[in-house]
Design an enzyme around this catalytic site. Sequence first.
Site, PDB file in Angstrom:
ATOM      1  N   HIS A  10      14.300   2.522  51.588  1.00  0.00           N
ATOM      2  CA  HIS A  10      14.258   2.073  50.196  1.00  0.00           C
ATOM      3  C   HIS A  10      13.563   0.713  50.071  1.00  0.00           C
ATOM      4  O   HIS A  10      12.463   0.611  49.530  1.00  0.00           O
ATOM      5  CB  HIS A  10      15.675   2.014  49.632  1.00  0.00           C
ATOM      6  N   HIS A  66       9.626  -1.189  48.147  1.00  0.00           N
ATOM      7  CA  HIS A  66       9.683  -2.483  47.454  1.00  0.00           C
ATOM      8  C   HIS A  66       8.828  -3.527  48.163  1.00  0.00           C
ATOM      9  O   HIS A  66       7.850  -4.025  47.609  1.00  0.00           O
ATOM     10  CB  HIS A  66      11.134  -2.971  47.364  1.00  0.00           C
ATOM     11  N   HIS A 120       9.864   6.171  45.742  1.00  0.00           N
ATOM     12  CA  HIS A 120      10.958   5.328  45.278  1.00  0.00           C
ATOM     13  C   HIS A 120      11.997   6.149  44.530  1.00  0.00           C
ATOM     14  O   HIS A 120      13.206   5.963  44.716  1.00  0.00           O
ATOM     15  CB  HIS A 120      10.433   4.209  44.377  1.00  0.00           C
ATOM     16  N   ASN A 177      16.024   6.396  45.444  1.00  0.00           N
ATOM     17  CA  ASN A 177      16.756   5.437  44.621  1.00  0.00           C
ATOM     18  C   ASN A 177      17.706   6.067  43.610  1.00  0.00           C
ATOM     19  O   ASN A 177      18.884   5.718  43.560  1.00  0.00           O
ATOM     20  CB  ASN A 177      15.779   4.521  43.872  1.00  0.00           C
ATOM     21  N   ILE A 212      13.615  -1.104  37.946  1.00  0.00           N
ATOM     22  CA  ILE A 212      14.691  -0.590  37.100  1.00  0.00           C
ATOM     23  C   ILE A 212      14.694  -1.427  35.834  1.00  0.00           C
ATOM     24  O   ILE A 212      14.218  -2.551  35.819  1.00  0.00           O
ATOM     25  CB  ILE A 212      16.065  -0.635  37.779  1.00  0.00           C
TER      26      ILE A 212
END
Length: 1041
Positions: free
Chosen positions: A701, A706, A893, A897, A1041
């Site tokens: 993740h 990221h 992602h 996620n 998000i």
Amino acid sequence: MMEQAVLQGGLKTSNNLLVMLPSSKSLLVSQNSSSQLLLHQFLQLKGQQQNKKPAAATAATHVLQGSRKQISNRLHHEEQHHAAGRRMMRMSQMRTTETKSPSSSSTSSCRRFLSTPLQAFHSTTQSATTSTTILNLGREVVEDHQQQQQQQQQHLLQQLPQALPAEQLQVQDYIVLKTSLILSKKEFFELPHVPGGTPEQLFDCEDEFLGNKVSLQLISEDVDPTTGIGKLSHEMQIENWMESPSPSDTASGSSTGGGTYESRFDLEFKVKKEFGVPGAFIIRNHHRDEFFLKSVTIELEAAQGDEESNHNSTVHFICDSCIYNTKAYKSDRIFFSNKVYLPSDTPEGMVVLRELELINMQGDGTGERKEADRIYDYAFYNDLGDSDCHESMKRPVLGGSQELPYPRRLRTGRPPSTTDPENQESRVDSVFLNLYIPRDERHTQVRVKGVVSKEDAILAAGRKLLPALQSLYSTHEEFTSLNNVRDLYKSPDIIATPVSSSSLSSSSTETRSSEPDEDPENQPEGMTYPVPKIIAVDEKAWTLDVEFGREWLAGINPAVIQCLQEFPMISQLDPTVYGNPVSTITVDHIEPFLDGLTVEKAIAEKKLFFVDYHDGFLPYLNKINSSPTSHAYASRTVLFLTSDGTLRPVAIELTLPPPCPGDENIARVFTPPSQGKNWVWEIAKAHVLANDTGYHQLVSHWLRTHATVEPIVIATHRQLSPLHPLHQALVPHLKGTLDINAAARKALINAGGIIEKTFTPHQYAMQISSGAYKNDWRFDEQALPADLIKRGMAIPDANSKHGLKLTIEDYPYAMDGLELWAAITAWLHDHIEIFYADDQSVQTDTELQNWWTEIREVGHGDKKDAEGWPVLNSKPALVHTLSIIIWLASCQHAAVNFGQYDHSAFMPSHPTSTRRQIPEEGTPEYEELERDPETFYLSTISTATQASVIMTTTEALSTHGCNELFLGQRSSPLWTSDPKVLAVFTKFQEHIAEIEELIKSRNMDRTLKNRYGPIEFPYEFLYPSSVSGLTAKGVPNSTSI
């Protein structure tokens, strides 16, 4: 050398512009002489670039002559404002005699309004009546001056021929460009509405009264031969700022924004007929408060000229940007239209602006970044530790070394720490303070008509986090039984100490989607959680071995399983340090579970698979296990593909490192029971799942979707102009990544943060992430097909769909992922074909080549010489590179996620840490296990307090906000003016819609057992669209998000 230049002083533009523009403060021109200021900047840049100083000086002399007249007008206008102020005081006195109460309050408030707006605000918040009076007075003054402002504007228009280096023109030589701005004032975004007037309203009113307005200036695509830049219009001010729709007006439906609190302002620019098509504009905000500029539209007169102008009768600018006061910027805010060009095709009037904007984005690599800055540059991860707080909070720097390599992050320029100034950057003082990111990377939430009182789903989930964190640092509660865990979803959580009932309540089981309760005070005191889907149908199905096996194919970490191709498995670690590298799992361990096959036969038929967390964890175990709250193993798990297409675990190896150098490691092998439930086997699976949860969060993740994407975000804004077609294609897939990454550095992956407090690796978590980047990460292997082939989960096959044959046909992540990968690749292929004629045009695209060089040599500088970096020398190579980036930021992602809550919120099914090792037979601990196995199991995994924090965190991370844009969506239908670009994107949207229908049909096919499993949880993590809320599906455009 390149990286050092960037980190110390900033890269220059692709065209070797070696000087930065001076601050506007050094230019002796007035604020209203906007065209002269911009020309002065441009001419200085152009003169140094082309060594044509005499021509530049001549042109500057012409424009500054017009500036003197505007300065004189400005001084006269200021005197008018002072006179108006005196009239306003008289009006206030007249009002107080008419409205006998409250006379003194109203007069004094008006005086304070004219002198110190902040004091006026404090006074008016005590009385809605008084504040309304002040606002009305301000509006009257604005109305009183509108005519004078218009007269001044006409005066400036009359001076236009003298202000520009052009011949005197007749009135009939002008045309009118009707221009509309859509924006939201600060009072209508981010801050709650204050009855009787917000401070932003008062500030804006005073600024308007004093003549500090918002202005706009157009720039043509056509070059002015006397200056070498685009032709400039005169500057126009917004005159009716205070007369825009009020909150009550927009709430009733009169808002131009279609239900949001947006204001529309119309301007009419008079320009010469040969002005050409506007390609950019400058906007200057002289208010003290920022506003959110959504879009600008310019209508071109049909009689303007050539056929192209008549064909494109409207020019659109999609801005989506916060505009701060002009003093916050070193250079003017420039926006380009939605037309894009390769650098070599840039209209001549836009060339200098294109280069100027890149310079502004790059900065000079010095100083602490401020809120209004728009600068993107690089830094190491030297901000995770906090040795100023305590020596135990010190953490090593990630990046810049061979020992701990890492991608670069965004530079903030915060001061060094006091205790370790050479290595550590200081931390922010509070979790409530934002780390610097360019303002437009942080989402601006504009209030929407009719739902002002409702809360965004992410905020509703996030409200639980603070009390949960407070409990993490203050209490250590234990689960007493599995029923105790299940009770969290049936009644308010009593583990996390509530701050207040209104600050804790959130969506209950019935409100998983987008509409939390409007009245938080009606919620029970304490926290309730939605029922995770993993236990929603069957509370015990998660314990089954077949579900354990299925989650490697359809869970939240589906890209770690590998096809076993050699047996026994062999470690790559140094045997002199970590002992015998050969796995202790033998034929005798696993053949009884292979349905009559030998190990050799099972390997040949590709029926054996494994998950390896041995090498990634073993080097850190002695340090991890030195903590009294952690007891972990390095794990290997072997699984068998049964005849019905499901996976079944057949052996688990748990290993501890040698007690002393030169000793052998300590390994134990566990196999499933022949029948019934065996709690030792269940605890062995729990240790595997704890390792998997840590690896998922730190590598699958955080690292893959990221951290490795952040340098791409930075380079894109530094090296690809907004005019570049790839900037237009990429930026929607990079939006918000810097924001969530900064939040993670602040509270998730930092020293003492959520990861360290709740996951097995504790303070060594980010070192494990760095080790995975060092040993396992290659850019080319981030492509889904390459990743599947590397792991042995697919083989190239020209006769199979997408050119790959899956080793396990019912592999939901791979099946759905390949559909999306193909759609992304097809869209990018068509998009690239529009702009690049051949491979040579790719090679000569200076912005593109600088972008890719900077990503490789700076953003990923620690691995710049590693294998796996494509060479951008052809159109296919460019398509493949862009496909990897968009796949990572969107689909990959989403796959790891948005299912976190439904898979991990029930802590026994996915523990984040282990606190006890598996006892040996004959020990007191083993007797404890036999006496009360359920309690022993719960004492092995995460505590109830840790579970509360994980539930709260994963709920927020797994929730879609109301503003989410999903794959195939754009923020505006006017994002491009090119019909070819729009056509290929429409084709992409249609492809996405077809994939959604395909996923639906696959989930209805009960022969595909891995799509549902015993828990009856359909695989939808790669289903492209979703509503807002906690849905366990949806593929947003970007890692955010």
